[in-house]
Design an enzyme around this catalytic site. Structure first.
Site, PDB file in Angstrom:
ATOM      1  N   TYR A 164      38.897 -24.882  46.656  1.00 23.37           N
ATOM      2  CA  TYR A 164      40.006 -24.333  45.870  1.00 23.37           C
ATOM      3  C   TYR A 164      40.948 -23.522  46.757  1.00 23.37           C
ATOM      4  O   TYR A 164      42.166 -23.707  46.734  1.00 23.37           O
ATOM      5  CB  TYR A 164      39.405 -23.460  44.773  1.00 23.37           C
ATOM      6  CG  TYR A 164      40.347 -22.608  43.983  1.00 23.37           C
ATOM      7  CD1 TYR A 164      41.160 -23.169  42.995  1.00 23.37           C
ATOM      8  CD2 TYR A 164      40.406 -21.227  44.170  1.00 23.37           C
ATOM      9  CE1 TYR A 164      41.996 -22.368  42.235  1.00 23.37           C
ATOM     10  CE2 TYR A 164      41.236 -20.420  43.417  1.00 23.37           C
ATOM     11  CZ  TYR A 164      42.029 -20.995  42.452  1.00 23.37           C
ATOM     12  OH  TYR A 164      42.860 -20.206  41.686  1.00 23.37           O
ATOM     13  N   ALA A 165      40.363 -22.624  47.545  1.00 21.55           N
ATOM     14  CA  ALA A 165      41.195 -21.741  48.375  1.00 21.55           C
ATOM     15  C   ALA A 165      42.035 -22.541  49.369  1.00 21.55           C
ATOM     16  O   ALA A 165      43.200 -22.226  49.610  1.00 21.55           O
ATOM     17  CB  ALA A 165      40.309 -20.742  49.119  1.00 21.55           C
ATOM     18  N   ALA A 167      42.988 -25.746  49.020  1.00 25.42           N
ATOM     19  CA  ALA A 167      44.022 -26.491  48.276  1.00 25.42           C
ATOM     20  C   ALA A 167      45.187 -25.558  47.938  1.00 25.42           C
ATOM     21  O   ALA A 167      46.364 -25.912  48.087  1.00 25.42           O
ATOM     22  CB  ALA A 167      43.431 -27.097  47.005  1.00 25.42           C
ATOM     23  N   ARG A 320      37.903  -7.676  47.744  1.00 29.62           N
ATOM     24  CA  ARG A 320      39.325  -8.027  47.632  1.00 29.62           C
ATOM     25  C   ARG A 320      40.129  -6.764  47.355  1.00 29.62           C
ATOM     26  O   ARG A 320      40.232  -6.331  46.208  1.00 29.62           O
ATOM     27  CB  ARG A 320      39.537  -9.000  46.471  1.00 29.62           C
ATOM     28  CG  ARG A 320      38.853 -10.342  46.652  1.00 29.62           C
ATOM     29  CD  ARG A 320      38.907 -11.156  45.376  1.00 29.62           C
ATOM     30  NE  ARG A 320      38.427 -12.507  45.586  1.00 29.62           N
ATOM     31  CZ  ARG A 320      38.195 -13.367  44.609  1.00 29.62           C
ATOM     32  NH1 ARG A 320      38.382 -13.016  43.346  1.00 29.62           N
ATOM     33  NH2 ARG A 320      37.770 -14.570  44.875  1.00 29.62           N
TER      34      ARG A 320
HETATM   35  C1  UGA Z   1      37.779 -16.627  40.862  1.00 21.23           C
HETATM   36  C2  UGA Z   1      38.804 -17.580  41.436  1.00 21.23           C
HETATM   37  O1  UGA Z   1      38.271 -18.403  42.371  1.00 21.23           O
HETATM   38  C3  UGA Z   1      39.982 -16.874  42.013  1.00 21.23           C
HETATM   39  O2  UGA Z   1      40.934 -17.754  42.465  1.00 21.23           O
HETATM   40  C4  UGA Z   1      40.621 -16.075  40.981  1.00 21.23           C
HETATM   41  O3  UGA Z   1      41.695 -15.379  41.539  1.00 21.23           O
HETATM   42  C5  UGA Z   1      39.614 -15.143  40.429  1.00 21.23           C
HETATM   43  O4  UGA Z   1      38.433 -15.804  39.961  1.00 21.23           O
HETATM   44  C6  UGA Z   1      40.243 -14.451  39.268  1.00 21.23           C
HETATM   45  O5  UGA Z   1      39.675 -14.375  38.196  1.00 21.23           O
HETATM   46  O6  UGA Z   1      41.348 -13.955  39.470  1.00 21.23           O
HETATM   47  P1  UGA Z   1      35.807 -15.065  41.649  1.00 21.23           P
HETATM   48  O7  UGA Z   1      36.263 -13.654  41.448  1.00 21.23           O
HETATM   49  O8  UGA Z   1      34.845 -15.279  42.764  1.00 21.23           O
HETATM   50  O9  UGA Z   1      37.087 -15.968  41.881  1.00 21.23           O
HETATM   51  O10 UGA Z   1      35.145 -15.639  40.320  1.00 21.23           O
HETATM   52  P2  UGA Z   1      34.113 -15.053  39.256  1.00 21.23           P
HETATM   53  O11 UGA Z   1      33.439 -16.220  38.653  1.00 21.23           O
HETATM   54  O12 UGA Z   1      34.819 -14.169  38.317  1.00 21.23           O
HETATM   55  O13 UGA Z   1      33.019 -14.262  40.126  1.00 21.23           O
HETATM   56  C7  UGA Z   1      33.146 -12.914  40.514  1.00 21.23           C
HETATM   57  C8  UGA Z   1      31.829 -12.436  41.100  1.00 21.23           C
HETATM   58  O14 UGA Z   1      30.843 -12.346  40.070  1.00 21.23           O
HETATM   59  C9  UGA Z   1      31.204 -13.310  42.170  1.00 21.23           C
HETATM   60  O15 UGA Z   1      30.593 -12.477  43.127  1.00 21.23           O
HETATM   61  C10 UGA Z   1      30.139 -14.087  41.424  1.00 21.23           C
HETATM   62  O16 UGA Z   1      29.091 -14.539  42.259  1.00 21.23           O
HETATM   63  C11 UGA Z   1      29.658 -13.043  40.443  1.00 21.23           C
HETATM   64  N1  UGA Z   1      29.042 -13.532  39.183  1.00 21.23           N
HETATM   65  C12 UGA Z   1      29.613 -14.508  38.440  1.00 21.23           C
HETATM   66  C13 UGA Z   1      27.849 -12.922  38.739  1.00 21.23           C
HETATM   67  O17 UGA Z   1      27.276 -12.024  39.397  1.00 21.23           O
HETATM   68  N2  UGA Z   1      27.288 -13.348  37.570  1.00 21.23           N
HETATM   69  C14 UGA Z   1      27.844 -14.301  36.794  1.00 21.23           C
HETATM   70  O18 UGA Z   1      27.277 -14.624  35.722  1.00 21.23           O
HETATM   71  C15 UGA Z   1      29.046 -14.905  37.247  1.00 21.23           C
END
Ligand code: UGA
Length: 359
Positions: A164-165, A167, A320
């Site tokens: 994703y990143a 792309a 971030r």
């Molecule tokens: C995602 C997208 O990839 C980004 O492009 C976007 O900008 C971002 O969400 C957003 O919402 O703005 P990410 O933050 O990694 O990135 O996605 P999440 O699924 O929200 O995960 C956040 C963190 O929580 C990660 O460390 C993940 O491993 C963790 N997580 C997720 C948990 O600990 N438990 C869960 O049940 C789900």
């Protein structure tokens, strides 16, 4: 009267933007999406023309060209944006975020139309701190994310997390290339975990799969299942309330001089930063307050490995932290909503929509 095209008007961000621009008054919107459920209350508004369709290169050239010629600006918001899909469906991820989407840039460049594109903070990848193992983050230069300076640091191509990143990064590069060679007017937005009502879906209720963390934790609270902390929940995120983010998107449209030909981080630098472990604890507390059920304070939380939760090829962004001085100085933008308030409003929406049965 401004005329805008919003691609992805029925998604989480698009639905909030559509609502805001209609409320502000003087606007005509051409809206495209595969679903109108999140904007159903506006479908009768004569200022919104909704087109129910997926956009790929062919439809871009056949159906969008006359519309693009007629509008002042194009917001591009449509994306596959859940990390579980980056790992399980990297083809779809790259296809929807670049291959099906890049013709829009060609078309906007051809007609010199202003393209306001929602990219992602994930283009920065991991922090330099995480690679030099400076885990205590004592050097701001190694982890603060500055739009025009910070290098983009991603893991190996064998880890599909970065599908994703990369792309999104290529999409940004293609916009910048068209700006340089063909004068495309552009604005690139990098969102930092925008949270709010209508984000993602609740698996088993109105969608299938693994949504982002907010909806995962909400599902666990609603279903009385343990909240799952991936790899201990040590990753940091900067959480930003959707209405504050929409303020920024609106300010961009209203202030073309400040916003054109710039990249902007849009994140709640002031008080939105939290680890996933802290987020889980805070959401338990707020669930107890909203529902009046003190037992939510002890809602079970369990740890799970990323391999088990996402499958092979997952790698996390450790932290971030956005530099938002450009949005402050060029747009006068400031996030106003605290993390607690963001979660309270958002969780009230989910509990209101899906109910909360006794454990
Ligand atoms: C995602 C997208 O990839 C980004 O492009 C976007 O900008 C971002 O969400 C957003 O919402 O703005 P990410 O933050 O990694 O990135 O996605 P999440 O699924 O929200 O995960 C956040 C963190 O929580 C990660 O460390 C993940 O491993 C963790 N997580 C997720 C948990 O600990 N438990 C869960 O049940 C789900």
């Amino acid at each position: 009267m401004k005329k805008v095209l919003i691609l992805g008007c029925g998604g989480f961000v698009g639905s909030h933007l559509t609502e805001r621009l209609l409320a502000a008054g003087d606007v005509e919107i051409e809206g495209w999406d595969i679903s109108s459920e999140k904007i159903s209350q506006h479908l009768g508004d004569p200022r919104l023309r909704f087109h129910e369709s997926y956009i790929d290169a062919e439809t871009t050239w056949t159906e969008l060209e006359p519309i693009i010629q007629d509008v002042d600006a194009v917001y591009s918001l449509a994306a596959v944006c859940t990390p579980a899909q980056y790992v399980s469906s990297p083809v779809k991820t790259i296809q929807s975020n670049f291959i099906d989407a890049y013709a829009l840039i060609d078309l906007c460049a051809k007609h010199r139309k202003w393209l306001i594109h929602t990219s992602t903070c994930e283009v920065y990848g991991r922090t330099l701190s995480s690679y030099v193992k400076a885990d205590d983050y004592d050097d701001l230069d190694l982890y603060e994310q500055r739009e025009d300076e910070t290098p983009l640091v991603m893991g190996p191509t064998s880890n599909n997390r970065w599908s994703y990143a990369t792309a999104k990064q290529l999409f940004e590069r293609y916009m910048l290339a068209h700006h340089q060679e063909n004068g495309l007017p552009y604005t690139i937005v990098r969102p930092y975990n925008w949270f709010g009502p209508k984000m993602d879906f609740i698996p088993g209720r109105d969608g299938e799969g693994v949504p982002r963390v907010l909806a995962c934790f909400m599902t666990a609270l609603l279903d009385h299942q343990p909240m799952q902390l991936v790899d201990g929940g040590d990753a940091w995120r900067t959480i930003t309330y959707i209405d504050d983010a929409i303020d920024a998107l609106q300010a961009m449209l209203e202030q073309p001089k400040g916003s054109q030909n710039q990249i902007f981080n849009v994140g709640n630098r002031k008080d939105g930063e939290v680890t996933m472990k802290e987020l889980a604890h805070l959401m338990r507390e707020i669930a107890a307050e909203i529902t009046g059920r003190p037992e939510y304070k002890d809602h079970p939380i369990e740890e799970v490995s990323s391999g088990k939760f996402y499958g092979e090829g997952y790698e996390d962004c450790d932290r971030r932290v956005p530099d938002i001085s450009k949005a402050q100085s060029r747009l006068g933008w400031e996030p106003k909503t605290s993390l607690r308030e963001t979660l309270r409003i958002t969780m009230e929406h989910y509990f209101g929509k899906y109910g909360s049965s006794a454990a």
